[in-house]
Write a protein that holds these residues in place. Structure first.
Motif, mmCIF file in Angstrom:
data_model
loop_
_atom_site.group_PDB
_atom_site.id
_atom_site.type_symbol
_atom_site.label_atom_id
_atom_site.label_comp_id
_atom_site.label_asym_id
_atom_site.label_seq_id
_atom_site.Cartn_x
_atom_site.Cartn_y
_atom_site.Cartn_z
ATOM 1 N N ASN A 544 7.285 -50.414 16.868
ATOM 2 C CA ASN A 544 6.391 -51.398 16.247
ATOM 3 C C ASN A 544 4.934 -51.059 16.594
ATOM 4 O O ASN A 544 4.668 -50.065 17.264
ATOM 5 C CB ASN A 544 6.769 -52.811 16.676
ATOM 6 C CG ASN A 544 6.533 -53.043 18.163
ATOM 7 O OD1 ASN A 544 5.675 -52.412 18.771
ATOM 8 N ND2 ASN A 544 7.299 -53.930 18.747
ATOM 9 N N LYS A 545 4.037 -51.903 16.155
ATOM 10 C CA LYS A 545 2.617 -51.606 16.298
ATOM 11 C C LYS A 545 2.212 -51.394 17.762
ATOM 12 O O LYS A 545 1.552 -50.411 18.115
ATOM 13 C CB LYS A 545 1.805 -52.749 15.683
ATOM 14 C CG LYS A 545 0.318 -52.533 15.652
ATOM 15 C CD LYS A 545 -0.337 -53.497 14.679
ATOM 16 C CE LYS A 545 -1.838 -53.493 14.811
ATOM 17 N NZ LYS A 545 -2.323 -54.327 15.937
ATOM 18 N N THR A 546 2.611 -52.327 18.607
ATOM 19 C CA THR A 546 2.269 -52.224 20.025
ATOM 20 C C THR A 546 2.802 -50.928 20.631
ATOM 21 O O THR A 546 2.122 -50.254 21.408
ATOM 22 C CB THR A 546 2.881 -53.408 20.802
ATOM 23 O OG1 THR A 546 2.723 -54.585 20.026
ATOM 24 C CG2 THR A 546 2.242 -53.568 22.144
ATOM 25 N N GLN A 547 4.035 -50.621 20.261
ATOM 26 C CA GLN A 547 4.652 -49.408 20.812
ATOM 27 C C GLN A 547 3.952 -48.155 20.306
ATOM 28 O O GLN A 547 3.747 -47.204 21.065
ATOM 29 C CB GLN A 547 6.142 -49.395 20.460
ATOM 30 C CG GLN A 547 6.901 -50.501 21.178
ATOM 31 C CD GLN A 547 8.261 -50.786 20.586
ATOM 32 O OE1 GLN A 547 8.541 -50.451 19.441
ATOM 33 N NE2 GLN A 547 9.122 -51.436 21.363
ATOM 34 N N ARG A 548 3.554 -48.172 19.049
ATOM 35 C CA ARG A 548 2.828 -47.004 18.518
ATOM 36 C C ARG A 548 1.496 -46.825 19.239
ATOM 37 O O ARG A 548 1.043 -45.710 19.479
ATOM 38 C CB ARG A 548 2.609 -47.144 17.006
ATOM 39 C CG ARG A 548 3.891 -47.046 16.200
ATOM 40 C CD ARG A 548 3.606 -46.744 14.735
ATOM 41 N NE ARG A 548 2.826 -47.755 14.050
ATOM 42 C CZ ARG A 548 3.310 -48.882 13.531
ATOM 43 N NH1 ARG A 548 4.598 -49.152 13.628
ATOM 44 N NH2 ARG A 548 2.528 -49.740 12.912
ATOM 45 N N GLU A 549 0.882 -47.950 19.586
ATOM 46 C CA GLU A 549 -0.382 -47.853 20.335
ATOM 47 C C GLU A 549 -0.143 -47.271 21.724
ATOM 48 O O GLU A 549 -0.876 -46.413 22.194
ATOM 49 C CB GLU A 549 -1.048 -49.233 20.424
ATOM 50 C CG GLU A 549 -1.741 -49.647 19.142
ATOM 51 C CD GLU A 549 -2.082 -51.133 19.083
ATOM 52 O OE1 GLU A 549 -2.539 -51.579 18.018
ATOM 53 O OE2 GLU A 549 -1.872 -51.851 20.097
ATOM 54 N N LYS A 550 0.921 -47.734 22.356
ATOM 55 C CA LYS A 550 1.214 -47.228 23.691
ATOM 56 C C LYS A 550 1.524 -45.735 23.662
ATOM 57 O O LYS A 550 1.159 -45.002 24.576
ATOM 58 C CB LYS A 550 2.401 -47.998 24.298
ATOM 59 C CG LYS A 550 3.012 -47.286 25.498
ATOM 60 C CD LYS A 550 3.860 -48.156 26.385
ATOM 61 C CE LYS A 550 4.410 -47.317 27.522
ATOM 62 N NZ LYS A 550 4.984 -48.075 28.612
ATOM 63 N N PHE A 551 2.241 -45.323 22.611
ATOM 64 C CA PHE A 551 2.665 -43.923 22.542
ATOM 65 C C PHE A 551 1.749 -43.044 21.700
ATOM 66 O O PHE A 551 2.151 -41.961 21.260
ATOM 67 C CB PHE A 551 4.104 -43.844 22.014
ATOM 68 C CG PHE A 551 5.103 -44.522 22.919
ATOM 69 C CD1 PHE A 551 5.043 -44.328 24.301
ATOM 70 C CD2 PHE A 551 6.089 -45.346 22.413
ATOM 71 C CE1 PHE A 551 5.948 -44.949 25.153
ATOM 72 C CE2 PHE A 551 7.002 -45.972 23.255
ATOM 73 C CZ PHE A 551 6.932 -45.773 24.628
ATOM 74 N N ALA A 552 0.520 -43.501 21.515
ATOM 75 C CA ALA A 552 -0.435 -42.729 20.700
ATOM 76 C C ALA A 552 -0.529 -41.292 21.197
ATOM 77 O O ALA A 552 -0.616 -40.354 20.397
ATOM 78 C CB ALA A 552 -1.799 -43.407 20.731
ATOM 79 N N TRP A 553 -0.507 -41.110 22.493
ATOM 80 C CA TRP A 553 -0.619 -39.757 23.058
ATOM 81 C C TRP A 553 0.514 -38.862 22.553
ATOM 82 O O TRP A 553 0.306 -37.697 22.215
ATOM 83 C CB TRP A 553 -0.628 -39.793 24.588
ATOM 84 C CG TRP A 553 0.608 -40.386 25.223
ATOM 85 C CD1 TRP A 553 0.818 -41.695 25.522
ATOM 86 C CD2 TRP A 553 1.797 -39.688 25.624
ATOM 87 N NE1 TRP A 553 2.058 -41.871 26.082
ATOM 88 C CE2 TRP A 553 2.683 -40.660 26.161
ATOM 89 C CE3 TRP A 553 2.208 -38.355 25.603
ATOM 90 C CZ2 TRP A 553 3.950 -40.343 26.665
ATOM 91 C CZ3 TRP A 553 3.467 -38.027 26.095
ATOM 92 C CH2 TRP A 553 4.326 -39.016 26.614
#
Length: 564
Positions: A544-553
DNA sequence: AAAGCGGGCTGCCA
DNA sequence: CCCGCTTT
């Protein structure tokens, strides 16, 4: 590649060169109860002082919870409450059983109902106010980047609950004041202003730590911190590093396994215990198990702190040999129950370790986490017990994805495979959840949908048959086109039915398994991203959005060839 | 002791 | 959100 994740390295131990923020957001002060909402003692209304009343509301709000009936909770609460009372109140309020919080309780229930019933506009207004606070306090500047902060609000005062059978349940968690708070920022930044009429406990400029503010919490007397959100560069890099350490373990794990197997035969008892414990940590993904101060926390254990009473040895059980039955409360008082067939030497060693011991004695009496971690560090730089959890979780995901994914499957089918792989990890790590309250109902809803879809499929089949018969009779082009149309429709309906069936399977299998924790903390996101790319599954279907932000790297750097 | 990662649950939102 | 645990 990936510029943001590979900016210039800092000096050893230095975490930032610039840090600017506004300090914590302090939760609103207590608002006294309206005059018509009363507390009763021994049947008679009693007006409480402000501080006493506030603490009474903490208890009143919890009246619905089972734990307010527990003696420890009640005693801890009452003790702490009395400490905050005026001497006059202390003389009157001597027995919790004579305290009647029901009117206060009702007041808060009504209040929360009223909040839910607010109009759309009113809710919008509340949201805007929250957004404004988030905007003002929720971000900091770190080395020129605006970064989101994780927890920028101080925790509100209340009654401590704790997990499981916590000896401190019911104690008063005090309100955090600016005078309790240490601010950390860079010297040349705009130093945050304490709230009007207040002072910070201290302002420091320590660039070797990542926290923005800290204070001591009064229940366990430990520090709490305000830190960055997982989407931040600082946290992202740390996360990346964690998986890189786990990948290095992959290269030496065979050697380490060979060694601990050899150590099962060591002449030194200490070595044997270390080797058996490490075997458990590796095979069963147990946590390290630090010793804890008795009476300060719930009685939970990990590997090194296992006691004799936590395992049973079965030379033979259910057709298997050398079975160890584990039954203990682990982190968060989550039960670990497992029956595992182990190597004969492990079994023999366990018998030896348990000999002449009481149930409450330590299983590994010559071992603790610092001995174990010191040993692990000597085997590989950066290796500690928890790395095994990360390594085994990630490698299991990768292997399971390989075994379960079928490139011919629909996206829904592939997602089921992914979730099954994720589930294997969650089971390994013992990530459980209680069956959701709405489980039965939502399962029923899904079943209703499935039944309806089955009906549609049948109808579609009949219509196709009809169209085919008609074409048989007429042989005209229009009828032929109609057959094609009905075929397509039927195919779509069948696909929809298959998807619903897959969802139902997934849901049922996931009833008591929590996937979130492993997904967020143990599975190298690059494995997932590579899998998504390889099999044409949109990343948004997994993260989800939050997870994509966390895993941006990871989204930045992983291609479909990535191997853990 | 200090720092920071890991954990399950709840309410809210899209 | 609010805690519990590991690591150093």
């Amino acid at each position: 590649m990936c510029s943001r994740w590979e900016e210039e390295k800092k000096e050893d131990g230095v975490k930032w060169t610039q840090l600017e923020h506004r300090g914590p957001y302090f939760v609103p002060l207590y608002e006294p109860l309206p005059d018509d909402v009363q507390f009763y003692y021994d049947g008679k209304p009693l007006k409480l002082s402000l501080a006493t009343e506030e603490i009474a509301t903490f208890y009143a709000k919890m009246l619905d919870h089972e734990y307010t009936t527990k003696e420890i909770f009640q005693n801890n609460f009452f003790n702490d409450w009395r400490k905050e009372m005026t001497s006059k109140e202390q003389k009157i309020i001597k027995d919790l059983d004579k305290c009647d919080f029901r009117e206060i309780h009702k007041y808060f229930v009504d209040k929360s109902e009223a909040r839910k019933a607010l109009s759309k506009e009113e809710k919008q207004k509340l949201k805007e106010e929250a957004d404004k606070i988030q905007e003002e306090y929720g971000y900091c500047i770190l080395d020129g980047h605006r970064e989101k902060i994780g927890n920028f609000k101080t925790e509100p005062p209340g009654l401590f609950r704790g997990r499981g059978d916590h000896p401190k349940m019911g104690m008063l968690k005090k309100r955090i004041m600016p005078e309790d708070v240490v601010i950390n920022c860079s010297k040349d930044s705009k130093i945050p202003e304490p709230p009007e009429g207040h002072k910070w406990k201290e302002v420091r400029f320590d660039n070797t730590v990542t926290w923005l503010a800290s204070w001591t919490e009064n229940i366990q007397n430990t520090l709490k911190y305000i830190m960055l959100n997982p989407s931040s560069k600082l946290k992202g890099e740390k996360d990346w590093q964690k998986y890189e350490v786990a990948r290095r373990l992959k290269d030496v794990v065979h050697k380490i396994r060979a060694q601990y197997r050899a150590d099962w035969k060591s002449k030194e008892m200490k070595k044997r215990q270390r080797a058996v414990a490490l075997y458990f940590i590796d095979k069963l993904a147990l946590r390290a198990g630090n010793e804890k101060e008795e009476g300060e926390t719930a009685d939970t254990v990990g590997c090194c702190s296992l006691r004799v009473e936590h395992i049973k040895l079965h030379p033979r059980l259910d057709g298997q040999e050398h079975v160890v039955e584990f039954d203990f409360l682990g982190k968060d008082s989550i039960r670990y129950y497992n029956k595992v067939s182990v190597e004969k030497l492990v079994f023999k060693n366990l018998q030896l370790f348990m000999k002449n011991k009481d149930p409450a004695d330590d299983l590994f009496d010559r071992l603790n986490t610092s001995i174990l971690n010191r040993h692990l560090q000597s085997l590989m730089d950066g290796l500690s017990a928890k790395v095994f959890r990360t390594y085994n979780a990630s490698i299991t995901l990768q292997e399971q994805l390989k075994a379960l994914t079928n490139s011919e499957d629909s996206v829904a089918g592939k997602l089921l495979s992914y979730n099954r792989a994720n589930r294997a990890v969650a089971i390994l790590c013992n990530h459980q959840r209680s069956t959701p309250k709405t489980f039965e109902k939502s399962m029923q809803n899904l079943q209703t949908k499935i039944d309806a879809k089955k009906q549609q499929v049948e109808e579609g089949q009949q219509e196709l048959k009809k169209a085919e018969d008609e074409f048989e009779d007429t042989k005209d082009a229009k009828a032929e086109a109609n057959v094609e149309k009905k075929k397509k429709l039927l195919k779509r309906l069948e696909e929809q039915l298959a998807k619903l069936n897959v969802q139902a399977t997934d849901k049922e299998e996931n009833k008591q398994i929590a996937l979130g924790t492993s997904k967020l903390n143990y599975l190298d996101p690059r494995i997932t991203i590579a899998w998504c790319k390889k099999f044409g599954v949109p990343i948004e279907k997994i993260y989800n959005k939050t997870q994509r932000e966390k895993f941006a790297w990871a989204i930045d750097m992983a291609d479909e060839d990535f191997e853990f």
